[in-house]
Design an enzyme around this catalytic site. Structure first.
Site, PDB file in Angstrom:
ATOM      1  N   GLY A   1       0.801  -1.216   0.000  1.00 25.36           N
ATOM      2  CA  GLY A   1       0.000   0.000   0.000  1.00 25.36           C
ATOM      3  C   GLY A   1       0.834   1.265   0.000  1.00 25.36           C
ATOM      4  O   GLY A   1       0.369   2.317   0.445  1.00 25.36           O
ATOM      5  N   GLY A   2       2.067   1.169  -0.514  1.00 28.63           N
ATOM      6  CA  GLY A   2       2.900   2.349  -0.646  1.00 28.63           C
ATOM      7  C   GLY A   2       3.313   2.978   0.675  1.00 28.63           C
ATOM      8  O   GLY A   2       3.691   4.157   0.709  1.00 28.63           O
TER       9      GLY A   2
ATOM     10  N   SER B   1       4.661  -5.374  -2.726  1.00 26.82           N
ATOM     11  CA  SER B   1       4.774  -3.927  -2.944  1.00 26.82           C
ATOM     12  C   SER B   1       5.529  -3.278  -1.783  1.00 26.82           C
ATOM     13  O   SER B   1       6.677  -3.645  -1.530  1.00 26.82           O
ATOM     14  CB  SER B   1       3.381  -3.321  -3.145  1.00 26.82           C
TER      15      SER B   1
END
Length: 549
Positions: free
Chosen positions: A125-126, A204
């Site tokens: 989720g960055g 991610s």
């Protein structure tokens, strides 16, 4: 009448089975989990693994978890840490935001066996969005020999403000992750897990996190195999190049003016409400960062990272572990929604799209390098609709592929002979076409989605069902043996990669071994970084600030 009674008794039995409980005694007290409604396992939702500091201490390391004398019913499913509303808007997730959000979810197969392998999954989720139960790979538990742990960590400014001060030393969220791993080490045996058989998986930003955890002394010895999926510890979005300047930038955005007074800046951040801290998702930045992320801290007690990741890797100052390392073939589709608005910006000033981990002697040198990069991807033509694939390749490389392949080279050169490289490229007729092309590609973390649960999977194409089966077999093999293809497997042999970043496995309908992964593009970026790499800075030592009451 008899049939009605039978139906009622069947319904009653089903309800009772759904309400079946299991009690486990952990260090904090007794915790009770319920039988999963659809799978042969028990779930313990939202078990506190630490306590979130609040108020003036909100950016400090996590506190010990609470204890209880009565059984704790672990049934609150979707607790999430404070975050921008972007996730719920984009993905229609529903979750319960709490400031005291540091919880673990434990999925335990219904078995009497002990010393089960443990998977700890770090959500993506960055570093600004997400929660532990956002995605779950429960299919990996079907053989009843793996326990899964998902969890939350603080996000955005709340998790990654890095002033180098007592009140905001930095890396609060990474310290949350270390606290979770320590909680697993101390408690997972009570659930039937083996604390000496832990695989750390992330996608991610979660992938970047596990890659960082692997080189941090703070987490050493708490896990034994690592699976970073599309995100590396050398990426510009992973480590803030100048955390103090980033803090000033956001403070200015919130109309704070005393930017050069570090004590006032700390007071500003520690006293403003959480609603302001999460008011921006930083998702539309052209420099391939989300502003707030892990940082290199000052060398103080309790620090998570006090040296640049590249320096640690080159010095081999970390414990070498089996590593399943890779990405999909069109990671840059992550930025495709900005193509129409960014293509013109790229033509006007490509320098805006350079990452902050590059440094230049002058603005003219910066422009020269930007033009060189633009030409490498787009040739002599302006960025237009016929350059969509080049646009995707550019963002694939700056965000994901080059940072991971850069690290892979040094991992192998440093003597880690257990680095298994791959590129996932599976698509089917349900995969959208890349805009302005007739081409399909595997999007950011497509390999993660292949491993994760996908609702009613009978609705998927048969090809994708088969691909998911293969991917889960590979991931299961690695969790159990540290090799994606162990001896005796029917899958093609998969040797570890060497310093030249070969071989690698092409993960598609047919598994095939390839040579050097993305050789030309990677060598291009190796050359850029050899000349212009900017090492991330730790915040300077602050002055003694007056204590706040």
């Amino acid at each position: 009448m008899k049939s009605s009674v039978c139906v009622f008794l069947f319904y009653l039995a089903a309800v009772m089975a759904a309400e079946e409980w299991r009690e486990v005694k952990i260090a904090q007290g007794t915790v009770r989990g319920r039988k999963h409604p659809d799978k042969d396992l028990f779930v313990f939702y939202s078990v506190p693994y630490a306590t979130t500091p609040v108020g003036l201490d909100k950016f400090k390391a996590p506190l010990p978890p609470p204890q209880w004398s009565e059984p704790y019913d672990a049934i609150n499913e979707n607790v999430a840490c404070p975050q921008n509303e972007l996730l719920s808007a984009l993905a229609n997730f529903t979750f319960n935001i709490k400031e005291d959000c540091l919880i673990a979810n434990v999925y335990v197969p219904e078995t009497d066996k002990k010393n089960l392998s443990v998977v700890v999954y770090v959500h993506g989720g960055g570093f600004i969005l997400g929660f532990g139960n956002m995605m779950k790979p429960l299919h990996l538990l079907e053989k009843k020999d793996i326990i899964l742990v998902t969890f939350n960590y603080r996000l955005g400014v709340h998790g990654f403000l890095c002033l180098g001060t007592e009140g905001a030393p930095g890396n609060a969220a990474m310290k949350d992750q270390v606290a979770l791993l320590k909680w697993v080490h101390n408690n997972i045996a009570s659930f039937g897990g083996n604390p000496d058989d832990v695989t750390l998986i992330g996608s991610s930003a979660g992938s970047a996190s596990v890659d960082l955890l692997m080189i941090s002394k703070a987490a050493e010895g708490l896990f034994h195999r690592v699976v970073p999926e599309s995100g590396g510890n050398l990426a510009a979005f992973t480590i803030q190049s100048n955390p103090l300047e980033n803090a000033k930038l956001f403070a200015r955005q919130l109309n704070f003016t005393h930017l050069d007074d570090i004590c006032a800046l700390e007071e500003f951040y520690t006293t403003i409400p959480l609603e302001l801290l999460i008011s921006d998702a930083f998702f539309d930045r052209t420099d391939s960062t989300f502003l707030f992320s892990p940082c290199v801290e000052r060398d103080t007690e309790g620090a998570f990272l006090t040296e640049a990741p590249l320096s640690i890797i080159k010095k081999q100052n970390y414990k070498k572990l089996p590593l399943l390392y890779g990405f999909s073939n069109m990671e840059g589709l992550f930025r495709i929604d900005f193509f129409d608005s960014w293509k013109n910006k790229m033509n006007v000033n490509f320098s805006e799209f350079l990452t902050p981990d590059l440094k230049f002697e002058s603005e003219s040198e910066r422009k020269k390098v930007a033009d060189e990069i633009k030409k490498f991807y787009f040739g002599e033509k302006p960025v237009g609709n016929d350059g969509t694939i080049a646009y995707v390749d550019y963002f694939s490389d700056v965000l994901f592929t080059h940072p991971m392949l850069w690290a892979a080279k040094y991992y192998a050169e440093g003597g880690n002979n257990q680095v298994y490289l791959y590129e996932y490229s599976f698509v089917d007729e349900d995969t959208p076409l890349v805009p302005h092309t007739g081409v399909r590609g595997a999007n950011h973390c497509a390999q993660t989605m292949a491993v994760m649960d996908s609702g009613d999977e009978t609705k998927l194409s048969q090809k994708y069902q088969d691909m998911k089966k293969t991917m889960r077999e590979i991931w299961y093999n690695f969790i159990k043996t540290g090799k994606p293809v162990p001896e005796g497997s029917s899958l093609p042999a998969w040797p570890a990669a060497g310093p030249d970043r070969s071989p690698y496995m092409k993960l598609n309908e047919k598994l095939e071994l390839g040579g050097i992964l993305l050789d030309e593009r990677t060598r291009f970026w190796d050359n850029i970084y050899e000349k212009h790499y900017r090492e991330p800075e730790a915040p300077p030592a602050p002055p003694k600030c007056q204590e706040k009451s």
